[in-house]
Design an enzyme around this catalytic site. Sequence first.
Site, mmCIF file in Angstrom:
data_model
loop_
_atom_site.group_PDB
_atom_site.id
_atom_site.type_symbol
_atom_site.label_atom_id
_atom_site.label_comp_id
_atom_site.label_asym_id
_atom_site.label_seq_id
_atom_site.Cartn_x
_atom_site.Cartn_y
_atom_site.Cartn_z
ATOM 1 N N ALA A 1 -12.770 11.991 20.448
ATOM 2 C CA ALA A 1 -13.821 10.980 20.309
ATOM 3 C C ALA A 1 -14.256 10.463 21.682
ATOM 4 O O ALA A 1 -13.445 10.338 22.602
ATOM 5 C CB ALA A 1 -13.322 9.815 19.457
ATOM 6 N N ASP B 1 5.308 -4.808 6.209
ATOM 7 C CA ASP B 1 5.907 -6.083 6.584
ATOM 8 C C ASP B 1 5.945 -7.080 5.425
ATOM 9 O O ASP B 1 6.888 -7.867 5.300
ATOM 10 C CB ASP B 1 5.198 -6.690 7.790
ATOM 11 C CG ASP B 1 3.725 -6.998 7.538
ATOM 12 O OD1 ASP B 1 3.154 -6.502 6.551
ATOM 13 O OD2 ASP B 1 3.150 -7.747 8.340
ATOM 14 N N ARG C 1 13.405 9.995 -3.206
ATOM 15 C CA ARG C 1 14.283 11.128 -3.507
ATOM 16 C C ARG C 1 15.580 11.035 -2.702
ATOM 17 O O ARG C 1 16.679 11.262 -3.244
ATOM 18 C CB ARG C 1 13.550 12.431 -3.181
ATOM 19 C CG ARG C 1 14.370 13.702 -3.288
ATOM 20 C CD ARG C 1 13.489 14.901 -2.930
ATOM 21 N NE ARG C 1 14.215 16.162 -2.976
ATOM 22 C CZ ARG C 1 14.849 16.699 -1.930
ATOM 23 N NH1 ARG C 1 14.860 16.052 -0.769
ATOM 24 N NH2 ARG C 1 15.475 17.860 -2.052
ATOM 25 N N GLN D 1 -7.463 8.094 3.246
ATOM 26 C CA GLN D 1 -6.439 8.172 4.285
ATOM 27 C C GLN D 1 -5.030 7.970 3.737
ATOM 28 O O GLN D 1 -4.049 8.338 4.385
ATOM 29 C CB GLN D 1 -6.713 7.121 5.360
ATOM 30 C CG GLN D 1 -8.005 7.369 6.119
ATOM 31 C CD GLN D 1 -8.490 6.134 6.860
ATOM 32 O OE1 GLN D 1 -8.142 5.911 8.014
ATOM 33 N NE2 GLN D 1 -9.296 5.322 6.202
ATOM 34 N N THR E 1 4.162 2.837 5.573
ATOM 35 C CA THR E 1 2.786 2.381 5.733
ATOM 36 C C THR E 1 2.041 3.321 6.670
ATOM 37 O O THR E 1 2.599 3.748 7.687
ATOM 38 C CB THR E 1 2.703 0.948 6.298
ATOM 39 O OG1 THR E 1 1.353 0.653 6.691
ATOM 40 C CG2 THR E 1 3.609 0.767 7.497
ATOM 41 N N ASP F 1 2.519 0.004 11.927
ATOM 42 C CA ASP F 1 2.472 -1.310 12.578
ATOM 43 C C ASP F 1 3.744 -2.134 12.413
ATOM 44 O O ASP F 1 3.719 -3.366 12.544
ATOM 45 C CB ASP F 1 1.281 -2.114 12.046
ATOM 46 C CG ASP F 1 1.368 -2.377 10.542
ATOM 47 O OD1 ASP F 1 2.245 -1.778 9.878
ATOM 48 O OD2 ASP F 1 0.565 -3.179 10.036
ATOM 49 N N ARG G 1 -25.017 7.194 12.461
ATOM 50 C CA ARG G 1 -24.604 7.388 11.076
ATOM 51 C C ARG G 1 -23.161 6.886 10.963
ATOM 52 O O ARG G 1 -22.372 7.015 11.906
ATOM 53 C CB ARG G 1 -24.675 8.862 10.669
ATOM 54 C CG ARG G 1 -26.098 9.392 10.586
ATOM 55 C CD ARG G 1 -26.849 8.784 9.402
ATOM 56 N NE ARG G 1 -28.191 9.343 9.251
ATOM 57 C CZ ARG G 1 -29.279 8.876 9.843
ATOM 58 N NH1 ARG G 1 -29.183 7.836 10.664
ATOM 59 N NH2 ARG G 1 -30.451 9.442 9.648
ATOM 60 N N ARG H 1 0.759 -5.554 -6.245
ATOM 61 C CA ARG H 1 0.804 -6.837 -5.556
ATOM 62 C C ARG H 1 1.412 -7.856 -6.527
ATOM 63 O O ARG H 1 1.221 -7.770 -7.732
ATOM 64 C CB ARG H 1 -0.604 -7.286 -5.152
ATOM 65 C CG ARG H 1 -1.373 -6.250 -4.349
ATOM 66 C CD ARG H 1 -0.803 -6.023 -2.976
ATOM 67 N NE ARG H 1 -1.598 -5.058 -2.216
ATOM 68 C CZ ARG H 1 -1.269 -4.632 -0.995
ATOM 69 N NH1 ARG H 1 -0.190 -5.086 -0.408
ATOM 70 N NH2 ARG H 1 -2.036 -3.751 -0.360
ATOM 71 N N GLY I 1 0.816 -1.203 0.000
ATOM 72 C CA GLY I 1 0.000 0.000 0.000
ATOM 73 C C GLY I 1 0.853 1.257 0.000
ATOM 74 O O GLY I 1 1.866 1.330 0.700
ATOM 75 N N ASP J 1 -0.272 2.479 8.543
ATOM 76 C CA ASP J 1 -0.759 1.722 9.697
ATOM 77 C C ASP J 1 0.129 1.862 10.933
ATOM 78 O O ASP J 1 -0.315 1.548 12.042
ATOM 79 C CB ASP J 1 -0.874 0.234 9.335
ATOM 80 C CG ASP J 1 -1.812 -0.012 8.168
ATOM 81 O OD1 ASP J 1 -2.739 0.807 7.983
ATOM 82 O OD2 ASP J 1 -1.622 -1.006 7.452
ATOM 83 N N GLY K 1 -5.870 0.684 9.271
ATOM 84 C CA GLY K 1 -4.899 0.263 10.269
ATOM 85 C C GLY K 1 -4.635 -1.225 10.283
ATOM 86 O O GLY K 1 -3.814 -1.707 11.056
ATOM 87 N N ARG K 2 -5.371 -1.975 9.459
ATOM 88 C CA ARG K 2 -5.265 -3.443 9.450
ATOM 89 C C ARG K 2 -5.482 -3.987 10.867
ATOM 90 O O ARG K 2 -6.522 -3.750 11.457
ATOM 91 C CB ARG K 2 -3.907 -3.891 8.896
ATOM 92 C CG ARG K 2 -3.772 -3.763 7.405
ATOM 93 C CD ARG K 2 -2.705 -4.683 6.857
ATOM 94 N NE ARG K 2 -1.473 -4.656 7.616
ATOM 95 C CZ ARG K 2 -0.465 -5.478 7.396
ATOM 96 N NH1 ARG K 2 -0.544 -6.388 6.436
ATOM 97 N NH2 ARG K 2 0.632 -5.405 8.113
#
Length: 319
Positions: free
Chosen positions: A186, A103, A21, A251, A125, A129, A243, A72, A11, A127, A170-171
Site C-alpha cells: 500500500a 480483553d 479442541r 475478515q 481476536t 491487541d 473508491r 455479548r 468477536g 485485532d 482492528g478497533r
Amino acid sequence: MKRIGVLTSGGDSPGMNAAIRAVVRKGIFHGVEVAGVFSGYQGLIDGRIKNMEAGDVGDIIQRGGTKLFSARCEEFRTDAGQEKAIEQLKKNGLDGLVVIGGDGSYRGAMALTKRGFPCVGVPGTIDNDIPGTDYTIGFDTALNTVIEAIDKIRDTATSHERTFIIEVMGRDAGDLALWAGLAGGAETILIPEETFDLDDMIDRLEKGRKRGKKHSIIIVAEGVMNGNELASLIEERANIETRVSVLGHIQRGGSPTARDRVLGSLFGARAVEVLLEGTGGRAIGMKNHQVVDYDMTKAFTEKHDADMSLYTLSKELSI
C-alpha cells in the site's frame, strides 16, 4: 482439578476451534473431565454447559468461527450476573475455566477469579491487541484475508487508474492495517498509533502521479476513521476521485491458517496445564516465539504497542 470448562466470548476469530479442541483433548489426556460452555458468558449464566468428549471436537481444527458460539452479555457485567455464573459453575461441578477471547473476555475471567473461581485466558481476536502476547489467535488468518482482498482490488485499481481506500478492522489497534499495508504494498497506511496528516498523504499521492503511478492503495484502520469519510476529505482537498472498500466481517471468517491452528493448539494446551498447576488469573501468550503465561490484569492495565518500525519501513518503500 477434576473437571474444567471452556468458553469463547466476544468477536469470533479463526483458530478458536483449534484452541477448544486442544483444551478438551489435553484435559482428557490428563484424566480431567471437560465441559463446553455454549454462547459465552450468557450461556454460562443460563447454564448451557455440556460434557465434551474427544470426538466432540473432531473435524473442527480446520473450521473458522467457534463451535461453542459466542454472545455479548450485559448481565454478566453486574454483580448479580457474576453470582449467577458462579452458581452455575458450582452446580455443574467445574473447578476451573478456560476463557478464549479478547480483553473484554479477560475482564470477565478476572471477575470470576476474584470471586474465588480460577480462570485462564487465551487470546482470541483478529485485532492482535492484547498486551503481553506478540500474537493472538486469528490475526494471521485475518491478515491473509485482507492481503488477498488488497491484491484483487489492486488489479481493478490499475485497470481504471484510480485511488482505492480499503478500510480494515482492528478497533483501536493498527496491527491489521499495518501488516496488511506493508505486505500488500500500500502507498499509504493510516493507523491509530500515528497522527494522521492529510496534507502529507495527498502530497505522496500527487508525487506518485507525477512519476507515472497509475493507481494508489490507501489502507485505513477503523480506529482512525471510516473509509467513506476519508474519501470525502481527499476529494474535497485535492479533487482526487477515490473508491472505497470496507472489508467488514469477512475478515473474521474462513479456515484458519496453519499458524493460527498451531497457536490455538499451543495456547489451549498450556491453559489446561496452568489450571492443573492450581493457578487462576493467568493469561496465555507468545513472547519471542515461546509460549508464556502471565498475570491476566496486564491485558487491560497495560497498553498494546504496534511495531512502528514496520510503519517507518512502509513509508520508505512506498515512495
